[in-house]
Each structure stands twice: as structure tokens, then as C-alpha cells.
Design an enzyme around this catalytic site. Structure first.
Site, PDB file in Angstrom:
ATOM      1  N   HIS A   1       4.020  -1.130 -10.025  1.00 22.26           N
ATOM      2  CA  HIS A   1       4.921  -0.197 -10.698  1.00 22.26           C
ATOM      3  C   HIS A   1       4.191   1.097 -11.054  1.00 22.26           C
ATOM      4  O   HIS A   1       4.661   2.196 -10.787  1.00 22.26           O
ATOM      5  CB  HIS A   1       5.475  -0.871 -11.960  1.00 22.26           C
ATOM      6  CG  HIS A   1       6.365   0.028 -12.763  1.00 22.26           C
ATOM      7  ND1 HIS A   1       5.896   0.775 -13.826  1.00 22.26           N
ATOM      8  CD2 HIS A   1       7.666   0.329 -12.643  1.00 22.26           C
ATOM      9  CE1 HIS A   1       6.899   1.473 -14.333  1.00 22.26           C
ATOM     10  NE2 HIS A   1       7.982   1.227 -13.628  1.00 22.26           N
TER      11      HIS A   1
ATOM     12  N   CYS B   1       8.810   1.029   5.307  1.00 22.73           N
ATOM     13  CA  CYS B   1       8.978   1.642   3.998  1.00 22.73           C
ATOM     14  C   CYS B   1       7.951   1.108   3.009  1.00 22.73           C
ATOM     15  O   CYS B   1       8.002   1.404   1.833  1.00 22.73           O
ATOM     16  CB  CYS B   1      10.406   1.466   3.484  1.00 22.73           C
ATOM     17  SG  CYS B   1      10.902  -0.239   3.375  1.00 22.73           S
TER      18      CYS B   1
HETATM   19  C1  PEP Z   1       7.429  -3.785   0.716  1.00 22.59           C
HETATM   20  O1  PEP Z   1       7.379  -4.983   0.483  1.00 22.59           O
HETATM   21  O2  PEP Z   1       6.655  -3.204   1.512  1.00 22.59           O
HETATM   22  C2  PEP Z   1       8.419  -2.953   0.040  1.00 22.59           C
HETATM   23  C3  PEP Z   1       8.597  -1.697   0.390  1.00 22.59           C
HETATM   24  O3  PEP Z   1       9.128  -3.517  -0.992  1.00 22.59           O
HETATM   25  P1  PEP Z   1       8.574  -3.649  -2.485  1.00 22.59           P
HETATM   26  O4  PEP Z   1       7.304  -2.859  -2.562  1.00 22.59           O
HETATM   27  O5  PEP Z   1       9.627  -3.122  -3.372  1.00 22.59           O
HETATM   28  O6  PEP Z   1       8.376  -5.123  -2.585  1.00 22.59           O
END
Ligand code: PEP
Ligand code: MG
Length: 759
Positions: free
Chosen positions: A402, A711
Site C-alpha cells: 500500500h 498491470c
Molecule cells: C498484481 O497482482 O500484479 C496486481 C496488479 O494486483 P494487486 O497488486 O492489486 O494484487
């Protein structure tokens, strides 16, 4: 006079014919080939509401609290009904129909486009906010004109004007009615190279109507033409799978497969290239500035549909490097002996300030402007204090925690995972943190050596590099939407809603219990809308909730969360949504509301799926919420080896895209907890096993026509970018601060691939 002909309109007629009408009139007047047509003037609309006496009622109806989505919806409905139900005066009807009958043979298909008078005002871009109707005939023409008038009061438009403080009664709307060009081929043209400014014309061309090229649903041919010699320097012929055409029966615009023999055929003839070059020169000379032109070819003629200046991203940018030192030498001191403690450089920049050890939330008000927050781990409630802070230091967490995500989005330098920063550092002492190197030193760095987030310090090229692979941006906090949109990214590759939910301070279940379902839907609508609005019409991929139970436990109501040994492997993402759909359903309803409000740029993404069963069940929920999976773009995250290995089945389940969540995919492939600083050194997104899963998945997706993206945090790393572009990924979504570098990296790799293919 209710209408004026485009032949009689010039650029300074903006008040009469709106931005679009004025620009088309100017092009017509300059002798450029523009499809014939006329404009129902803005004063016709104004006279219509005033003579019918509905103006006061109309403007009173839209004076609402724009954050109240129910009020906004009601305002839109009232305004729309008032306009649609008020009859158009007979003389206006006759004039519009007479004008229509003189276009083409009198039974032409026309495009009916809104042209608001505030459309092109600086800082009030209404582009894409109002309706356009294609393939209209006499039967529907008058209703379509009224629909355009009413679109001045869509929920999005009301929201936008209220938010920008733009008075409703100061905006009028004209309507352009123009003969449809039933394009055999069409595309866009830049009269200069959009990133280098070099004197060459870049043309993108595909079969059929231009919508497919403009919206990015087809990869077009690309031609680079020297303006000095008129020679085609490079012609890259794409595999054009689909095209946008007018359906003979219904007159509607539909997507069709390109016949096999034309998929690999070169779209433009040499004559057409020469004609485009000639028009490009003319239009640039006319406006005295490089232009971005939409064009179409019909019956051997090249038509111009629109022309805009090629815009720069950075406003007031003088191309200078600025005051701050972006070289490596000044930062060398950060590796000296005075390093107090180290962690992971999670958000770039160098900052000095007073350390504020924050152990409990109630200490947050002690964080003053320019302090450096030192805490175990940041929480959503800390965001206001994080905005005031000059820097952030945490004991726990990795690059995808976070603290790291939020700091990057706020543009605040951060070092995470220091282990015991809260114990080693003293409250009140002056420290300097380096968010690139991950160091914390004693004392203050001279002002000129402190460094702003990279994108502010970096020299700015006037326009973004044009790349075939789209470069998007990740957003987690809605307030960062504006900063994210200013990067010039091609859209949002991941909009997380966790932050919006966690800032409620209560678990979703508790919040709903106390405030009702509607309030939960409203919260999501309002957070997502802020970002969808900033980016419109660029696409925004919003994901359903994916927070682990240990994050929920910290909130009110968290005592009801299951206790888990391994929350990362536990009750989160789609498995929680499917097991207990009460909250998941509401998220989908919020997305549905946004679609209804006109945010057709939203795409829906599901987190942490493992197999086709997960996907089919999620798809069913989407249907139940009133979102038609056949009409909307939707897809899944690839975050588990299972999902990567089952990609064919996921494709069969109907997904449009698959996006690699490498933050999770890495932890599940290597069995390395992404938030555990003790194993951070072996957490490696570029591990051959992770790359193999990604590479194989892209290959399969390309075979079956599913788009791919990344992403996860690794999408901001040059090595990963090289790997993905080589493999043929469709888009890359990066952190705000990395977008510009990724755009350049993508461009570099694409150019190398092009060169390799001709050598
Ligand atoms: C990931 O797992 O790469 C992702 C983008 O989702 P999060 O970081 O929210 O788990
Ligand atoms: Mg994830």
C-alpha cells in the site's frame, strides 16, 4: 436562419456553430475536401428552449449536488424529457429537412454530431462528451438533432460542468449534419512526426470506417512519408483482422471480419499516399501548425473528416531541464557512511525533513507539511497526512505494498521495508531519504540537491512517442486520476477499488449494514467516476475488489473476518466474490450505473481467477447486474500459474483481455510472499519461470485473438517492457512516474523489431 452551410462557416463562427462546426467550416473554406453538410446553429437550440419557455426549468433542474448520483440521474432525466417532449417549431423543422434534402441525392445517410460552443475552450475540453449519430436518414433526423441538444445534459456533462464550475446556461450546442462518407478505407495522419517533430508525414490506414482506427480496435498499416522527397520511407503492413462498416440492412455501424485475402494487403496506393501528403501540406500551411487529421477514401476521393493541432502533453513546457539535478553525481553522497538505514526505493525522488514516527492513527495530525512519515505500514486513513509529507518510510512491505503504491501515485518519495525504521530513527531528527536507492541518511540535503518525482525533473519532449503497443497507467487513488491522465497514457490498465473501499474505515459488510447497499454502490460510483471522467474517452479498466483479510481486519467490522495463516493464499479476489456474492454484486451494479451514465470507456476486470469455472461464474454475475458481456469489454487478471496454464479455457469463456498481475504471479510461482521483507531479495519478476508463463500465455492469446496486458509493478521495468514488446503484448500499464520512460522504451523496442524485419 436555423441552419448555415459549412461553405459559409469560418473558424471565428465558434459561437454560432460550436467547435466542431467551426473547424469543418474552416477546412471547407480552405478548399480542402470535406464531405458536404450544414449546421443547425447554437442559436436555434437557444431559441428553442427560450421560445418554448423551458429554459428556466431546464437550468434549475441541473443545479444539483454533482456528487449525489441519484440527484444527478434525476436531473439528467428531467432535462432530457423536457427537450425531447417539447415540439420543434414548424419553421425550424422545415428548414432542417429542406437542407437535408439538398445533401447528396436527397436521401443521403448523414452523420449527426453535437458541436458544443464550449467544446474547445482551454481547460474545459468537452470533447467526446456529447452524442454523435451515424447513418441517419430523414426519418430520424429531427429526433437525432434533439438528442444532440439533450446530450448537453447527460449525467457526465452535468457532473463535468458542475465540477469545473462552468455555468450550464453559458454553454450552447450546435449540431453538424454531414453526408456520411461510406469509407472503403480510412485512418489518421500526422503532418509531423509526433515525437521527434521531424518533417515527415505519418499515416495510419485500415479498411472500412475510421472508428476502428480511432478507437484502436484494429492495428492499422503505418506509412512514414518524407515531406522533402515525397518518398514512402517505410510501409509497415499490419494484419487487419476486423473492419468497421455500415450494415446494408439496418444502416447501423457494425464490426466485420476482413476477408482473408485483404488482411495482409497494403491499404493505400501510391496515388492515395501522394494525395494525403498534398492535403497534409495544405492543412498544415493553412493552420500554420502541425496537424492530426482524420481522413477517409470513398470512390477514389480522399476526404478530410477532422483536423486538430498535434497537442503537447506538458503545458508551458520550455523543453529545459529545470533546476533540479537529475544526474547521478549528487546522489552518490547517498551511498556514503552516513546511511542510517536501508530499505527498498519504492517511490523515486530525494527529500529531507523531520522524521515523524507514527505508531497510531491519532498521531497523524502531528504530521506537518514537509515532515517525513516513519511508520510500520501505511493505512488508507493516512493518505491525507501522506499528501502533506515530504517523504514516507515504512518498516514493512515491498514494492507492491500500500505504502509503495500510494506514494508513487501521490508523487512522494518513499523507502519501504526498512525492517526497524520506527525503532532506529528518532522522532524529530532531520533525515534525507532517497526513493531511488532506498537509503535514509542523517541530516539535510541542500535544497537544490533534493529532487522532485522523476516526471517533474525530467526534460519533457513536446509530444508522447507514438507506439503501436499501448502504454497505459495504473491508478489506485481517485485523487491521482488527474496526475495520471496528464502523463498522456493511452488509458488506465488497472483501476483498483481497494483504496476506495478501505478508506470507508469499515469492512464493506459493516458499511452496508449501517448505511445500506445504495450507499456502497454510490461510494464506488463516485471514486471510479472521478478517474473515468479524467480519462474519457480513453479506456479505464476497473477491477472488482481484491483485498486480503488481514487488511480488512484492521477496519471496523474486521473482527468478523476469518483468521488466516496465509491471507495471500486465502479468502480474496474472485474466490471471495463468488463464495459470498453480496458485496461483489454491488460492485458490478456500480459499474452498471457508470455504463448507464455514459462512461462507455469502462472495462471490467476480475482478479485472481484460476480457471474457466471462475470466469463463467463471474460472467453470469455480470449479466445479472445488467452488464452485457457481449457488448462490454471485460477480462481477467493472470495472477496464478493456474490461470496462465488454463489460458485457452479462459479464452473460450469469452474474455476480451488478459492482464498479467505480476505482483501476485511472481509470489505464487516462486512461493515468495510479496510483502515479506525477509525474502524480498529473491522476489524476482524476471525469473525465467515467470517469464515462461507470461510468454506462453501471450503466444496463445495472440492465436485466439485475446488482448494481453500487464498491470503489475514489473510493467514499469525496462527489461520486462523489452520482453513483453518482443513477445507481442497489446498494452503495458505502468506507474504514473514510469509512463514516460515506458513509452520511450516501447518505442525503442518497436523500432528495433521493425529494423530487424527489413535487414
Ligand atoms: C498484481 O497482482 O500484479 C496486481 C496488479 O494486483 P494487486 O497488486 O492489486 O494484487
Ligand atoms: Mg494481484
Amino acid at each position: 436562419m436555423a441552419v448555415v452551410w459549412l461553405d459559409d462557416v469560418r473558424a471565428d463562427d465558434l459561437d454560432l456553430v460550436g467547435g466542431k462546426g467551426a473547424s469543418l467550416g474552416e477546412l471547407t473554406g480552405a478548399g480542402l475536401p470535406v464531405p458536404p453538410g450544414f449546421v443547425v446553429t447554437a442559436s436555434t437550440y437557444r431559441a428553442f428552449i427560450e421560445d418554448a419557455g423551458i429554459d428556466d426549468e431546464l437550468f434549475a433542474a441541473v443545479e444539483v449536488d454533482h456528487e449525489d448520483s441519484a440527484a444527478l440521474q434525476a436531473a439528467h432525466e428531467t432535462a432530457h424529457d423536457l427537450i425531447m417532449e417539447t415540439p420543434m417549431p414548424d419553421d425550424v423543422r422545415e428548414e432542417i429537412l429542406d437542407a437535408y434534402r439538398s445533401v447528396g441525392e436527397g436521401d443521403a445517410f448523414v452523420a449527426v454530431r453535437s458541436s458544443a460552443t464550449a467544446e474547445d475552450l482551454p481547460d474545459a475540453s468537452f470533447a467526446g462528451q456529447q452524442e454523435t449519430f451515424l447513418n441517419v436518414t430523414e426519418e430520424d433526423l429531427l429526433d437525432r438533432v434533439k438528442e444532440c441538444w439533450a446530450s448537453l445534459f447527460s449525467e457526465r456533462a452535468i457532473y463535468y460542468r458542475n465540477r469545473k464550475g462552468f455555468p450550464h446556461d453559458k454553454v450552447d450546442i450546435a449540431v453538424v449534419v454531414q453526408q456520411m462518407v461510406d469509407a472503403e478505407k480510412s485512418g489518421v495522419m500526422f503532418t509531423r512526426h509526433p515525437s521527434t517533430g521531424k518533417k515527415e508525414i505519418i499515416i495510419e490506414a485500415a479498411w472500412g470506417l475510421g472508428e476502428a482506427v480511432v478507437s484502436g480496435t484494429v492495428s492499422p498499416d503505418n506509412y512514414v512519408v518524407s515531406r522533402e522527397t515525397g518518398e514512402v520511407e517505410t510501409a509497415t503492413i499490419a494484419d487487419k483482422k476486423t473492419m468497421c462498416v455500415r450494415d446494408e440492412e439496418s444502416g447501423e455501424t457494425v464490426m466485420r471480419d476482413v476477408p482473408n485475402d485483404r488482411r495482409h494487403e497494403r491499404v493505400l496506393t501510391d496515388d492515395e499516399v501522394s494525395r494525403l501528403l498534398e492535403l497534409g501540406e495544405l492543412v498544415e500551411d493553412h493552420y500554420e501548425t502541425p496537424q492530426d487529421v482524420e481522413w477517409a477514401v470513398y470512390d477514389g476521393e480522399v476526404y478530410m473528416l477532422q483536423s486538430r493541432p498535434i497537442t503537447t502533453i506538458a503545458e508551458g513546457d520550455d523543453g529545459e531541464e529545470g533546476e533540479s539535478d537529475s544526474g547521478g553525481s549528487s546522489r552518490a553522497t547517498a551511498t556514503g557512511d552516513d546511511v542510517l538505514i536501508r530499505g527498498l526505493g519504492a517511490s523515486p525522488g530525494i527529500a529531507s525533513g523531520r522524521a515523524r514516527i507514527v505508531t497510531k492513527l491519532d498521531h497523524l495530525d502531528q504530521v506537518a507539511e514537509g515532515d517525513i512519515i516513519v511508520t510500520e505500514m501505511t493505512m488508507p486513513d493516512m493518505v491525507p497526512a501522506m499528501k502533506r509529507a515530504a517523504g514516507i518510510v515504512t518498516d514493512e512491505g515491498g514494492m507492491t505494498s500500500h505504502a509503495a503504491i500510494v506514494s508513487r501515485e501521490l508523487g512522494v518519495p518513499a523507502v519501504v521495508g526498512t525492517g526497524d525504521g520506527t525503532k532506529t530513527l528518532e522522532d524529530g531528527e532531520i533525515i534525507t531519504i532517497d526513493g531511488d536507492k532506498g537509503t535514509i541518511r542523517e541530516g539535510e540535503e541542500p535544497e537544490e540537491k533534493q529532487r522532485q518525482p522523476v516526471e517533474e525533473a525530467r526534460p519533457k519532449t513536446p509530444v508522447k512517442p507514438m507506439t503501436a503497443t499501448e502504454v497505459k497507467v495504473n491508478v489506485s487513488i481517485p485523487e491521482a486520476g488527474e496526475r495520471a491522465a496528464a502523463t498522456g497514457a493511452d488509458g488506465v490498465g488497472l483501476l483498483r477499488i481497494e483504496h476506495m473501499v478501505l478508506t470507508l474505515g469499515k469492512t464493506p459488510e459493516r458499511f452496508i449494514e449501517q448505511n445500506g447497499e445504495r450507499a456502497y454502490v454510490d461510494e464506488i460510483v463516485s471514486g471510479v467516476r472521478e478517474v473515468a471522467e479524467e480519462f474519457y474517452p480513453r479506456p479505464v479498466r476497473v477491477r472488482t475488489l481484491d483485498a486480503p483479510t488481514d487488511e480488512f481486519r484492521q477496519l471496523e467490522g474486521g473482527e468478523n473476518e476469518p483468521r488466516e495463516h496465509n491471507p495471500m493464499l486465502g479468502y480474496r479476489g474472485i474466490r471471495r466474490g463468488l463464495d459470498n456474492p453480496s458485496v461483489f454484486r454491488l460492485e458490478l451494479q456500480a459499474f452498471r450505473r457508470l455504463f448507464d451514465m455514459g462512461y462507455d470507456n469502462l472495462e471490467v476486470m476480475f482478479p485472481l481467477v484460476n480457471d474457466a469455472e471462475d470466469v463463467l461464474r463471474a460472467k453470469e454475475h455480470m449479466r445479472e447486474a445488467g452488464i452485457d458481456p457481449e457488448k462490454r469489454e471485460w477480462g481477467v487478471m493472470i495472477e496464478t500459474p493456474a490461470a496462465a496454464l488454463c489460458i485457452e479455457e479462459l479464452a473460450d469463456a469469452g474474455i476480451d483481455f488478459a492482464s498479467f498481475g505480476t505482483n501476485d504471479l511472481t509470489q505464487y510461482t516462486l512461493a515468495v510472499d510479496r510483502n515479506n521483507e525477509h525474502v524480498a531479495d529473491i522476489y524476482d519478476e524476471l525469473h525465467p519461470a515467470v517469464l515462461k508463463l507470461i510468454g506462453d500465455t501471450i503466444e496463445t492469446c495472440r492465436e485466439v485473438g485475446v488482448k494481453t496486458s500487464i498491470c503489475g509493478q514489473a510493467g514499469s521495468k525496462p527489461k520486462m517492457v523489452q520482453f513483453l514488446v518482443d513477445k507481442g503484448v497489446s498494452s503495458i500499464s505502468a506507474n504514473i512516474d514510469a509512463v514516460r520512460d515506458v513509452q520511450h522504451e516501447v518505442k525503442r523496442v518497436e523500432q528495433r523489431l521493425l529494423l530487424d524485419s527489413v535487414r
